[in-house]
Design a protein around this motif. Structure first.
Motif, PDB file in Angstrom:
ATOM      1  N   SER C  50     -25.855  -1.604  21.457  1.00  0.00           N
ATOM      2  CA  SER C  50     -26.039  -2.732  20.723  1.00  0.00           C
ATOM      3  C   SER C  50     -24.684  -3.456  20.312  1.00  0.00           C
ATOM      4  CB  SER C  50     -26.928  -2.544  19.499  1.00  0.00           C
ATOM      5  OG  SER C  50     -26.250  -1.756  18.649  1.00  0.00           O
ATOM      6  N   ASP C  51     -23.600  -2.451  19.993  1.00  0.00           N
ATOM      7  CA  ASP C  51     -22.451  -2.949  19.875  1.00  0.00           C
ATOM      8  C   ASP C  51     -21.621  -3.937  20.939  1.00  0.00           C
ATOM      9  OD1 ASP C  51     -22.292  -2.273  17.393  1.00  0.00           O
ATOM     10  OD2 ASP C  51     -21.248  -0.568  17.775  1.00  0.00           O
ATOM     11  N   ALA C  52     -21.907  -3.487  22.029  1.00  0.00           N
ATOM     12  CA  ALA C  52     -21.616  -4.076  23.531  1.00  0.00           C
ATOM     13  C   ALA C  52     -22.367  -5.382  23.697  1.00  0.00           C
ATOM     14  CB  ALA C  52     -21.900  -3.120  24.804  1.00  0.00           C
ATOM     15  N   ALA C  53     -23.496  -5.198  23.582  1.00  0.00           N
ATOM     16  CA  ALA C  53     -24.277  -6.526  23.673  1.00  0.00           C
ATOM     17  C   ALA C  53     -23.800  -7.510  22.740  1.00  0.00           C
ATOM     18  CB  ALA C  53     -25.734  -6.132  23.381  1.00  0.00           C
ATOM     19  N   GLN C  54     -23.694  -7.102  21.387  1.00  0.00           N
ATOM     20  CA  GLN C  54     -23.131  -8.117  20.433  1.00  0.00           C
ATOM     21  C   GLN C  54     -21.895  -8.739  20.945  1.00  0.00           C
ATOM     22  OE1 GLN C  54     -24.942  -9.037  17.687  1.00  0.00           O
ATOM     23  NE2 GLN C  54     -23.582 -10.805  17.769  1.00  0.00           N
ATOM     24  N   MET C  55     -20.965  -7.901  21.344  1.00  0.00           N
ATOM     25  CA  MET C  55     -19.726  -7.982  21.899  1.00  0.00           C
ATOM     26  C   MET C  55     -19.749  -9.367  22.871  1.00  0.00           C
ATOM     27  SD  MET C  55     -16.710  -5.710  23.120  1.00  0.00           S
ATOM     28  CE  MET C  55     -15.672  -6.035  24.194  1.00  0.00           C
ATOM     29  N   ALA C  56     -20.298  -8.833  23.747  1.00  0.00           N
ATOM     30  CA  ALA C  56     -20.648 -10.037  25.100  1.00  0.00           C
ATOM     31  C   ALA C  56     -21.131 -11.247  24.251  1.00  0.00           C
ATOM     32  CB  ALA C  56     -21.591  -9.574  25.923  1.00  0.00           C
ATOM     33  N   VAL C  57     -22.128 -11.475  23.343  1.00  0.00           N
ATOM     34  CA  VAL C  57     -22.690 -12.550  22.874  1.00  0.00           C
ATOM     35  C   VAL C  57     -21.484 -13.191  21.939  1.00  0.00           C
ATOM     36  CG1 VAL C  57     -24.145 -13.628  21.087  1.00  0.00           C
ATOM     37  CG2 VAL C  57     -24.948 -11.751  22.789  1.00  0.00           C
ATOM     38  N   ASP C  58     -20.449 -12.613  21.238  1.00  0.00           N
ATOM     39  CA  ASP C  58     -19.467 -13.055  20.441  1.00  0.00           C
ATOM     40  C   ASP C  58     -18.563 -13.692  21.634  1.00  0.00           C
ATOM     41  OD1 ASP C  58     -20.489 -11.790  18.375  1.00  0.00           O
ATOM     42  OD2 ASP C  58     -19.157 -10.457  18.193  1.00  0.00           O
ATOM     43  N   ASP C  59     -18.217 -13.014  22.704  1.00  0.00           N
ATOM     44  CA  ASP C  59     -17.405 -13.654  23.668  1.00  0.00           C
ATOM     45  C   ASP C  59     -17.955 -14.959  24.146  1.00  0.00           C
ATOM     46  OD1 ASP C  59     -15.453 -11.551  23.443  1.00  0.00           O
ATOM     47  OD2 ASP C  59     -16.079 -10.516  25.240  1.00  0.00           O
ATOM     48  N   ILE C  60     -19.215 -14.949  24.465  1.00  0.00           N
ATOM     49  CA  ILE C  60     -19.817 -16.154  25.009  1.00  0.00           C
ATOM     50  C   ILE C  60     -19.613 -17.418  23.925  1.00  0.00           C
ATOM     51  CG2 ILE C  60     -22.004 -17.335  25.725  1.00  0.00           C
ATOM     52  CD1 ILE C  60     -22.555 -14.555  26.616  1.00  0.00           C
ATOM     53  N   ASN C  61     -20.041 -16.896  22.559  1.00  0.00           N
ATOM     54  CA  ASN C  61     -19.945 -17.996  21.533  1.00  0.00           C
ATOM     55  C   ASN C  61     -18.499 -18.624  21.389  1.00  0.00           C
ATOM     56  OD1 ASN C  61     -22.778 -18.146  21.133  1.00  0.00           O
ATOM     57  ND2 ASN C  61     -22.453 -16.563  19.528  1.00  0.00           N
ATOM     58  N   LEU C 344     -23.715 -14.333  40.656  1.00  0.00           N
ATOM     59  CA  LEU C 344     -22.817 -13.109  41.352  1.00  0.00           C
ATOM     60  C   LEU C 344     -22.611 -13.670  43.130  1.00  0.00           C
ATOM     61  CD1 LEU C 344     -25.146 -10.293  40.180  1.00  0.00           C
ATOM     62  CD2 LEU C 344     -22.918 -11.089  39.229  1.00  0.00           C
ATOM     63  N   THR C 345     -22.614 -14.936  43.023  1.00  0.00           N
ATOM     64  CA  THR C 345     -22.405 -15.506  44.527  1.00  0.00           C
ATOM     65  C   THR C 345     -21.190 -14.776  45.190  1.00  0.00           C
ATOM     66  OG1 THR C 345     -23.202 -17.683  43.749  1.00  0.00           O
ATOM     67  CG2 THR C 345     -22.461 -17.679  45.848  1.00  0.00           C
ATOM     68  N   LEU C 346     -21.605 -14.249  46.373  1.00  0.00           N
ATOM     69  CA  LEU C 346     -20.429 -13.544  47.124  1.00  0.00           C
ATOM     70  C   LEU C 346     -19.152 -14.066  47.309  1.00  0.00           C
ATOM     71  CD1 LEU C 346     -22.337 -11.036  49.530  1.00  0.00           C
ATOM     72  CD2 LEU C 346     -20.616 -10.523  47.740  1.00  0.00           C
ATOM     73  N   ASN C 347     -19.245 -15.346  47.896  1.00  0.00           N
ATOM     74  CA  ASN C 347     -18.024 -15.987  47.927  1.00  0.00           C
ATOM     75  C   ASN C 347     -17.467 -16.983  47.096  1.00  0.00           C
ATOM     76  OD1 ASN C 347     -20.126 -17.664  48.539  1.00  0.00           O
ATOM     77  ND2 ASN C 347     -19.810 -17.810  50.489  1.00  0.00           N
ATOM     78  N   GLY C 348     -18.197 -17.022  45.859  1.00  0.00           N
ATOM     79  CA  GLY C 348     -17.935 -17.846  44.733  1.00  0.00           C
ATOM     80  C   GLY C 348     -16.458 -17.444  44.101  1.00  0.00           C
ATOM     81  N   GLU C 349     -16.104 -18.281  43.067  1.00  0.00           N
ATOM     82  CA  GLU C 349     -14.822 -18.223  42.668  1.00  0.00           C
ATOM     83  C   GLU C 349     -14.978 -16.956  41.618  1.00  0.00           C
ATOM     84  OE1 GLU C 349     -10.935 -20.264  40.368  1.00  0.00           O
ATOM     85  OE2 GLU C 349     -12.450 -21.411  42.063  1.00  0.00           O
ATOM     86  N   VAL C 350     -14.065 -16.026  41.577  1.00  0.00           N
ATOM     87  CA  VAL C 350     -14.132 -14.673  40.687  1.00  0.00           C
ATOM     88  C   VAL C 350     -14.154 -14.965  39.247  1.00  0.00           C
ATOM     89  CG1 VAL C 350     -13.243 -12.573  40.408  1.00  0.00           C
ATOM     90  CG2 VAL C 350     -13.737 -13.081  42.506  1.00  0.00           C
ATOM     91  N   VAL C 351     -14.901 -14.435  38.260  1.00  0.00           N
ATOM     92  CA  VAL C 351     -14.727 -14.636  36.972  1.00  0.00           C
ATOM     93  C   VAL C 351     -14.797 -13.276  36.370  1.00  0.00           C
ATOM     94  CG1 VAL C 351     -15.180 -17.131  36.765  1.00  0.00           C
ATOM     95  CG2 VAL C 351     -16.979 -15.522  36.424  1.00  0.00           C
ATOM     96  N   PHE C 352     -13.900 -13.265  35.190  1.00  0.00           N
ATOM     97  CA  PHE C 352     -13.898 -11.802  34.656  1.00  0.00           C
ATOM     98  C   PHE C 352     -14.730 -11.832  33.178  1.00  0.00           C
ATOM     99  CE2 PHE C 352      -9.920 -10.152  36.685  1.00  0.00           C
ATOM    100  CZ  PHE C 352     -10.621  -9.789  37.899  1.00  0.00           C
ATOM    101  N   PRO C 353     -15.091 -10.641  32.879  1.00  0.00           N
ATOM    102  CA  PRO C 353     -15.436 -10.535  31.408  1.00  0.00           C
ATOM    103  C   PRO C 353     -14.539 -11.313  30.313  1.00  0.00           C
ATOM    104  CG  PRO C 353     -15.290  -8.284  32.363  1.00  0.00           C
ATOM    105  CD  PRO C 353     -14.782  -9.214  33.270  1.00  0.00           C
ATOM    106  N   GLY C 354     -15.182 -11.103  29.140  1.00  0.00           N
ATOM    107  CA  GLY C 354     -14.204 -11.775  27.995  1.00  0.00           C
ATOM    108  C   GLY C 354     -14.586 -13.323  27.733  1.00  0.00           C
ATOM    109  N   SER C 355     -14.155 -13.780  26.842  1.00  0.00           N
ATOM    110  CA  SER C 355     -14.498 -15.143  26.326  1.00  0.00           C
ATOM    111  C   SER C 355     -13.629 -16.156  27.318  1.00  0.00           C
ATOM    112  CB  SER C 355     -14.217 -15.430  24.869  1.00  0.00           C
ATOM    113  OG  SER C 355     -12.685 -15.318  24.545  1.00  0.00           O
ATOM    114  N   ASP C 356     -12.519 -15.713  27.788  1.00  0.00           N
ATOM    115  CA  ASP C 356     -11.543 -16.678  28.739  1.00  0.00           C
ATOM    116  C   ASP C 356     -12.464 -16.404  30.103  1.00  0.00           C
ATOM    117  OD1 ASP C 356      -9.860 -16.814  26.895  1.00  0.00           O
ATOM    118  OD2 ASP C 356      -8.613 -15.366  27.421  1.00  0.00           O
ATOM    119  N   GLY C 357     -12.820 -15.536  30.323  1.00  0.00           N
ATOM    120  CA  GLY C 357     -13.772 -15.384  31.764  1.00  0.00           C
ATOM    121  C   GLY C 357     -15.102 -16.338  31.682  1.00  0.00           C
ATOM    122  N   PHE C 358     -15.740 -16.231  30.447  1.00  0.00           N
ATOM    123  CA  PHE C 358     -16.831 -17.127  30.340  1.00  0.00           C
ATOM    124  C   PHE C 358     -16.506 -18.815  30.254  1.00  0.00           C
ATOM    125  CE2 PHE C 358     -20.751 -19.018  28.365  1.00  0.00           C
ATOM    126  CZ  PHE C 358     -21.726 -18.220  29.276  1.00  0.00           C
TER     127      PHE C 358
END
Lengths: 298, 235, 423, 252, 320
Positions: C50-61, C344-358
């Protein structure tokens, strides 16, 4: 295989005995089945953990994983668990007794108390598994095919010592005699000069101490988690009833029978059915000997 | 009087009194018997004095001090020992332990007192390591006595000490009681066996249906045909 | 009876009144449901998840949210009880109107949710951890309507890979000690199938019921087969108990473990010096810059390594759902379902986790460019049933107890292995 | 009516009932007296089947009943009351009494479930009967009170009312007078006599000698498990064995 | 609005399922004084009976010899089967345990639930093991086009069944039969003395009570459509007990109310915790929730021992 199962059974049985003695004390002196008793084991283990995690572990003694500090922590844990048991009695069970509640009401209340105690552990310590020492101890070859860990040996020794001490306590001290007397006849105890409320309080203390010891020993040889007591509940109760509620040696014997039957049964039945064995044994014994194996004669 | 119970009203349920105002008393060194047919309330009276039943009315005094309503264990401290009729020894405890349970209520050392009890009841000395359930009826009664006496009470209350005993054992028991009284203990006993009770006691109270019916010295009651009438009904 | 009706009506009114106050026609914030076992028997893994899920939401926000809205993560504790989980799901779906739910962890709850609630109410179910093959079967039979996604491969990938790893390590007689749950049951039977096909033999197997005081009897049984190696299929709590007892009773250190034991808790509990010969399995993505980014972020946030099961995959389950929301024309379950794979488009531009990625991903989407999210678990791809197929990796423990990677198997190699075993 | 032949019952080393042979003739009020511990209540318990006999036989109208369970013996018209009343405390007085009626169809749950009419009819009948019995016992004013609120004497009457529902041929009363105040005792004795005139046989354990001597013919005396005398009040009162049993047999 | 209503319907379906089990327990404890600590075991038996009797063929594991499934009986027969199987098991257990002392009965039934759990996990050929039983036909689901309509219909059916159970129980407990049960509870010796075969009544109440728990389980399985051993945890026994104690034991209306209140409390406290407690403390929130439930139980016993609706003094409905 057989020898090892025997050894493991005895070790498991020893810890179960400590819990079963407490249940037996409750059954005979307080006269109700306390389903919250195994939670006291959990609390005992976590009390000791509080101190060991504060550094009170001591340098390992010989082949053991712990030092004098741990023994001290165990003692303090015992005292605190006894206090906890008293607090629970004051807040819940004594009030119910004073209202002349039936023993069944007390059993229900103990279910509720168990739930509260268990989740307060979760609240304070979190749901994860804890160890006193993460040091992994290798079992030593005791006999051909029989391996035992030094800690287990220590635990077994200490359990035996505790049972002997308890027996001495019950036969040689004023309080111990009073407890046995009250268990047999509260009325006669009263006219023999025993204050029964006093004895009840001390019963909680003794039960709490033993539960704490059982919990700590379990934590030492296995691990600690908030549900540890709950997971032991059936086995401990089965031990108490199989032995025949009302007798110290019955409880010890019951603990050994449960421990041994679980372990020996795995030689013939699938391991995943292991937990059912003590229970089936319990049903068989209750059917043929409703008083348990060693019944307190009156 | 050392112990007096005056107008005692008591019973097992508050609204169902068995005693409707009963008075008895006993002096130092005296044996007083409480007699009466079944259902007269003899045992109830003695239990009420012993603090095992709540008093609905009346007073109980020991040497002038009120002891009514004291819990049973406190009464022992005050010097009143009570021997119930049945279940009067702990069967799961040894003879020695039985004595120690009682002796523990005393402060200080008590080893010599236990020895005194064994001297008083030699039968018990030989059985001191045996659990109570292995004793014969007479021995149990002895043990119950010894248990009550180890605290050196000033009043000893006995509920039917001869019940279920062979005549010989009963005789011995009564002799012991007499010895004790001569030693200065006030003895209050409930008895079924009217004749032997009157033979061994100094005075007696006869109760029926929760009330005092007759009272007097043992000799006068022995000669009184009214006693038999109370037991067997009036003609 | 009259009374009962009165009581029912009263409660009904109360229940209706409760959420209505909070329920204005929503555009902002965007709601995301979560059903995770925070208490109960799975609490020890559920809480960090649940911490991980919350972390993802925080990054998105932090990155500005979705379509200009902040994301409100409504997390419900299912107490590891199916009825409670189902009730929570129904509440989230009907009353709080979430378009997607993260969770649940146990397959027992995931199966009814996927086959009824999700498909009926058109809500996406994105779970990190429910591994039962039944969920694939449901998808194949069309019973989950394509609304079910999971970021952890099925037991088969794991079991076959482990069999291969065992053979490559030179083991021929392996004992298996497995937790008696759906994951353990299938991993074991798949492993046995693959291992025997590849030339090994299961020396002995012992299943154990979870949450028991001790497993010495089970360990004895596994030892009885006189094995040259052993495979443990367990979660960290019981895993630690059983492996400790295995070693204490003189069991071999030639150990294989499943991804569930890739856990600091487990390694700490057993002690690194006994685990030097242990080989672990996991999905291969768990390396590379995107993974490192996640690990670092986690470390900063919680002051420890992300080393209990399911953290990476949970983070990704949230991220992919969020990206799908960002991609969708309108935030509703069906749109999210249809856009999950576009993130997850195969030849799309790659983005990473984190708020910068999002943030980067959001900008790309706004610009109308295709994106390829490479997440905390690395590059991932859903198949038609919402399962991820993935390359696999091996891992080991170094002398300090750090988890180190020990070779990977590409997706093609995994497919090859499948063919070899299943024919 | 009832014949007890060579019945013995042992508890451990105690022979509570020792080779007792006793006949209760129909339509008598037989008193059973004796000092405490004589074995009277134990004998009762063996007669109604609460305790199995060790030896001997018990017959009702020539039919053996030893070995039958209590509920079966109850069905044969033998009902008992308890020394300390045992009402069902949380039930009303009326239902305490209604409960006691034997062979109610509604006691089978399927009848209660499916045969509404039958059960209702029986219950109405039962209630009328119970009300009648309560009126007879003078309990009509407490009909709808909980049994636990009754006084001791009323509880005794309730016990009597309860057994009357079985329309028993014979009632065994265990100390009916104990704890009953004199006024209620009068009522109780009246009721017993009235029932007796109506043809019911009684066997009464009682310590209130005035009551025993006035209504019981014959009287049986037990002491230490044995039957030591039997006869009418005057015989009993003067029987030296009885006097010894009551007043002590140590030569004085 | 339709969403809230839809949740409410779902919630009430669960309440009704629990209510049936609580009614069964109330018959055993409230009316007869039997302590059954293995409620969840009988609930599971009913659920599995329904699954096996009405469910489709389950996939067979590679190392499995046979699989009992695919019988495909209609729903109604499934219900009857579930009642029958749980009654039969209860009968066998009852024969052994009916005379046991209360606390022994409690621990024995507690153990029975554990054995049943072990069987559901391990006896794969019958129960599909840890995989769980999936695809159990959901009655009314195909009849009604939308899920909402199905839920409404199922709720209507649940109300009908719960109502029927309630009606039937009221009918039998408020009758001479129920009067004997109550007498046995109050004083079995006295009940025997007035000619009642206490053991027979205890056994009947135990069997009927367990059959109702089985019925509840079957309705759960048919509603959810899939079951696994992990759906039936010991905590469920505790939940059902709490429902009965809070509602008021010995009163069937209390049982219904208890199911409603306690399940409402259980779920709404979860919703509340998720709203009020910050995410960081959610773990604590869960624990607090369970602690609260424990306190509600203990508090009820201490301060309102008769529950919300206490027992009525009059038993028989035929008595004026």
């Amino acid at each position: 295989m057989f020898g090892q199962a025997l050894a493991d059974g005895i070790l498991t049985g020893a810890i179960l005995s400590l819990g079963a003695i407490g249940i037996t004390l409750c059954l005979t002196i307080l006269r109700f089945a306390n389903f919250a008793h195994s939670e006291l084991m959990t609390w005992g283990a976590y009390f000791a953990f509080t101190f060991t995690s504060l550094g009170l572990m001591g340098s390992p003694l010989g082949p053991l994983t712990f030092g004098w500090g741990f023994l001290l922590a165990t003692l303090i844990a015992g005292a605190l668990t006894a206090c906890l048991a008293l607090v629970v009695d004051r807040t819940v069970f004594r009030r119910l007794r004073n209202k002349n509640a039936t023993r069944l009401t007390l059993i229900f209340a103990s279910f509720g108390v168990a739930l509260v105690l268990r989740h307060v552990v979760v609240l304070i310590f979190g749901p994860q598994v804890e160890y006193y020492s993460r040091e992994l101890q290798m079992a030593v070859l005791l006999l051909p095919g029989v391996r035992v860990m030094p800690d287990q040996f220590f635990v077994l020794g200490l359990t035996v010592a505790l049972v002997v001490l308890l027996q001495l306590f019950l036969t040689h001290t004023r309080l111990g005699l009073a407890m046995r007397a009250t268990a047999e006849s509260p009325m006669l105890a009263q006219v023999s000069g025993i204050e029964v409320t006093h004895v009840i309080a001390w019963t909680w203390v003794v039960a709490g101490l033993l539960a704490a010891a059982g919990g700590v020993f379990f934590g030492l040889t296995v691990q600690m988690r908030p549900e540890m007591g709950f997971n032991l509940l059936l086995a401990v109760f089965a031990a108490s009833i199989i032995g025949g509620s009302g007798s110290l040696f019955g409880a010890v014997l019951g603990g050994l029978i449960v421990g041994l039957s679980e372990n020996l049964a795995t030689l013939v039945v699938p391991t995943s059915y292991k937990q059912a064995v003590p229970f089936l044994l319990l049903v068989v014994i209750l059917y043929f000997r409703p008083q348990g194996l060693i019944a307190a004669k009156t | 009087m050392l112990l007096s119970a005056i107008d005692v009203i008591a019973g097992y349920q508050p609204d169902l009194p068995i005693l409707h105002g009963v008075s008895v008393d006993v002096a130092k060194g005296e044996i007083v018997a409480i007699l009466g047919p079944n259902g007269a309330g003899k045992s109830t009276l003695i239990k009420a004095i012993a603090g095992l039943l709540p008093l609905t009315g009346g007073r109980i005094t020991l040497a002038g001090q009120s002891i009514g309503g004291l819990p049973a264990h406190r009464l022992l401290h005050a010097g009143v020992s009570y021997v119930p009729q049945i279940g009067n020894v702990f069967t799961t405890l040894t003879v020695h332990e039985n004595l120690r349970v009682a002796a523990h209520t005393l402060s200080g050392r008590y080893a010599d007192r236990l020895e005194r009890m064994y001297a008083l009841f030699p039968d018990l000395a030989a059985k001191r390591r045996q659990p109570g359930r292995q004793l014969s009826g007479g021995q149990r009664q002895m043990l119950a006595f010894a248990k009550a006496l180890v605290t050196e009470p000033s009043v000893l209350m006995l509920d039917e000490p001869s019940a279920g005993l062979a005549p010989k054992a009963a005789e011995t028991i009564f002799e012991k009681v007499r010895e004790l009284a001569q030693g200065g203990v006030a003895v209050l006993l409930v008895e079924q066996n009217v004749k032997s009770a009157l033979r061994f006691s100094d005075r007696a109270f006869v109760l029926a249906e929760g009330r005092n019916r007759l009272a007097g010295t043992a000799d006068s009651l022995r000669a009184d045909p009214a006693v038999a009438d109370i037991y067997l009904g009036k003609r | 009876m009259k009374f009962v009706f009165r009581a029912f009506t009263l409660t009904a009114l109360l229940l209706l009144a409760l959420p209505m106050a909070a329920n204005a026609q929503q555009t902002c914030p965007i709601k995301l449901g979560g059903i995770l076992p925070i208490t109960g028997s799975l609490a020890s893994i559920g809480k960090p998840i649940s911490d991980a899920a919350q972390m993802a939401v925080d990054d998105i926000n932090k990155a500005g949210g979705i379509k200009g809205c902040q994301v409100e993560f409504i997390l419900r504790d299912d107490q590891t009880q199916t009825p409670v989980a189902l009730d929570a799901a129904k509440f989230l779906i009907e009353v709080q109107r979430v378009p997607a739910i993260i969770g649940p962890v146990p397959s027992a709850a995931a199966i009814p949710m996927a086959s009824t609630f999700a498909v009926q109410s058109k809500v996406v179910l994105s779970t990190c951890c429910a591994t039962s093959p039944t969920l694939t079967t449901l998808a194949q039979e069309g019973k989950s309507g394509g609304y079910f996604f999971r970021t952890l491969p099925t037991t088969k990938t794991q079991a076959y890979s482990l069999a291969r790893i065992a053979i490559e390590a030179g083991y021929r007689r392996t004992s298996v000690v497995w937790a008696n749950n759906d994951n353990g049951r299938f991993t074991f039977s798949d492993f046995q199938k693959a291992f025997e096909k590849l030339g090994g033999k299961v020396a002995a197997d012992a299943s154990f019921n979870e949450n028991q005081p001790s497993y010495r009897a089970e360990v004895q049984k596994a030892l009885g087969g006189n094995p040259d190696s052993v495979l443990f299929i367990a979660f960290p709590q019981d895993g630690a108990t059983v492996v400790r007892e295995w070693l204490q009773l003189g069991g071999t250190q030639n150990m294989l473990v499943i991804n569930g034991l890739r856990s600091e808790e487990f390694i700490k509990a057993v002690g690194p010096r006994f685990l030097q010969k242990m080989i672990g399995y996991d999905v291969a993505q768990v390396k590379g810059p995107s993974v490192d980014a996640f690990n670092a972020a986690w470390n900063t946030k919680f002051g420890r390594a992300p080393a209990t099961p399911g953290l990476h995959s949970t983070y990704d389950s949230v991220m992919v759902v969020a990206l799908a929301m960002q991609l969708a024309k309108e935030v509703n379950g069906t749109e999210i379902r249809d856009n999950m794979r576009k993130a997850l488009t195969l030849n799309g531009e790659v983005v990473f986790p984190g708020s910068d990625g999002f943030k980067k991903a959001s900008d790309l989407i706004k610009a109308g460019k295709a994106i390829r999210y490479v997440g905390a678990t690395g590059p991932l791809q859903y198949d038609q049933y919402g399962d991820v197929s993935a390359p696999t990796m091996q891992w080991k423990i170094d002398a300090d107890g750090k988890i180190v990677e020990g070779g990977t198997r590409t997706l093609d190699q995994v497919q090859e292995l499948f063919k070899q075993v299943d024919g | 009516m009832l014949s007890v032949e060579h019945v013995s019952k042992q508890f451990g080393s105690l022979r509570a009932v020792d080779d007792v042979t006793l006949t209760v003739k129909a339509n008598t009020i037989t008193g059973l007296i004796g000092p405490n511990g004589a074995g009277k209540t134990t004998l009762f318990n063996t007669i109604v089947g609460s305790l199995p006999v060790d030896q001997g036989t018990i017959r009702v109208h020539g039919e053996r009943i030893d070995g039958l369970t209590t509920d079966r013996i109850y069905g044969k018209g033998l009902a008992r009351t308890f020394q300390i009343p045992r009402p069902f405390p949380e039930m009303t007085v009326l239902e305490n009494v209604m409960l006691a009626r034997p062979h109610q169809s509604g006691e089978r749950f399927w009848n209660s479930l499916f045969r509404y009419g039958l059960v209702r009819r029986e219950e109405q009948e039962n209630q009328n009967l119970a009300q009648g019995v309560l009126n007879f016992c003078g309990l009509e004013r407490v009909t709808n009170d909980l049994a636990k609120t009754l006084s001791g004497g009323q509880q005794k009457l309730l016990e009597l009312a309860r057994v009357l529902m079985a329309k028993p041929a014979m009632i065994l009363l265990d100390e009916p007078a104990a704890g009953v105040n004199p006024a209620l005792l009068e009522t109780l004795i009246e009721k017993i006599l009235e029932l007796h005139r109506g043809g019911i046989t009684f066997m009464i354990i009682e310590h209130n000698m005035d009551m025993v001597m006035s209504i019981c013919r014959p009287i049986a005396v037990m002491a230490q498990g044995r039957l030591i005398a039997e006869g009418d009040p005057d015989t009993i009162r003067t029987d030296p064995r009885v006097v010894d049993a009551y007043l002590g047999n140590i030569p004085g | 609005m339709i969403g809230e209503l839809s949740y409410l319907i779902f919630f009430l379906i669960f309440v009704s399922i629990f209510a049936i089990a609580v009614l069964g327990l109330n018959l055993q404890w409230g009316f007869t004084g039997q302590f059954n600590a293995g409620v969840v075991g009988f609930f599971a038996v009913g659920a599995y009976a329904m699954a096996i009797l009405t469910g489709p063929t389950q996939p067979r594991l590679p190392d499995q010899a046979f699989q009992v499934s695919g019988i495909g009986l209609p729903f109604a027969l499934g219900l009857l089967g579930a009642i029958g199987v749980s009654a039969a098991i209860a009968y066998v257990i009852g024969l052994v345990t009916v005379r046991l002392r209360h606390d022994y009965l409690a621990i024995t039934t507690f153990g029975i639930a554990i054995v049943i759990h072990l069987v559901t996990i391990n006896f794969e050929s019958l129960t599909a093991g840890t995989l769980g039983f999936v695809g159990i036909p959901r009655p009314l689901a195909s009849t009604f086009a939308t899920p909402f309509a199905h839920n409404v219909a199922y709720l209507a059916m649940m109300f009908a069944i719960t109502g029927a159970v309630f009606w039937g129980l009221e009918r039998i407990v408020r009758s001479p039969w129920g009067r004997v049960l109550k007498a046995v509870r109050e004083d079995d010796v006295a009940a025997i003395a007035v000619g009642k075969n206490a053991d027979r009544y205890r056994l009947e109440a135990f069997v009927i009570g367990c059959a109702l728990m089985g019925l509840a389980g079957a309705l759960y399985a048919a509603y959810i459509g899939s079951i696994s051993p992990f759906d039936f945890l010991p905590i469920m026994t505790f939940q059902i007990w709490t429902m009965m104690i809070v509602g008021g034991s010995g009163n069937n209306r209390g049982a219904l109310l208890g199911a409603l209140v306690v399940w409402g409390l259980w779920t709404s406290s979860g919703a509340l915790v998720s709203q009020v407690v910050p995410a960081k403390f959610q773990a604590q929130g869960g624990a607090i929730q369970v602690i609260l439930i424990g306190l509600v139980l203990v508090g009820t016993l201490l301060f309102r021992p008769r529950g919300l609706i206490g027992e009525e003094p009059k038993v028989s409905r035929y008595v004026d």
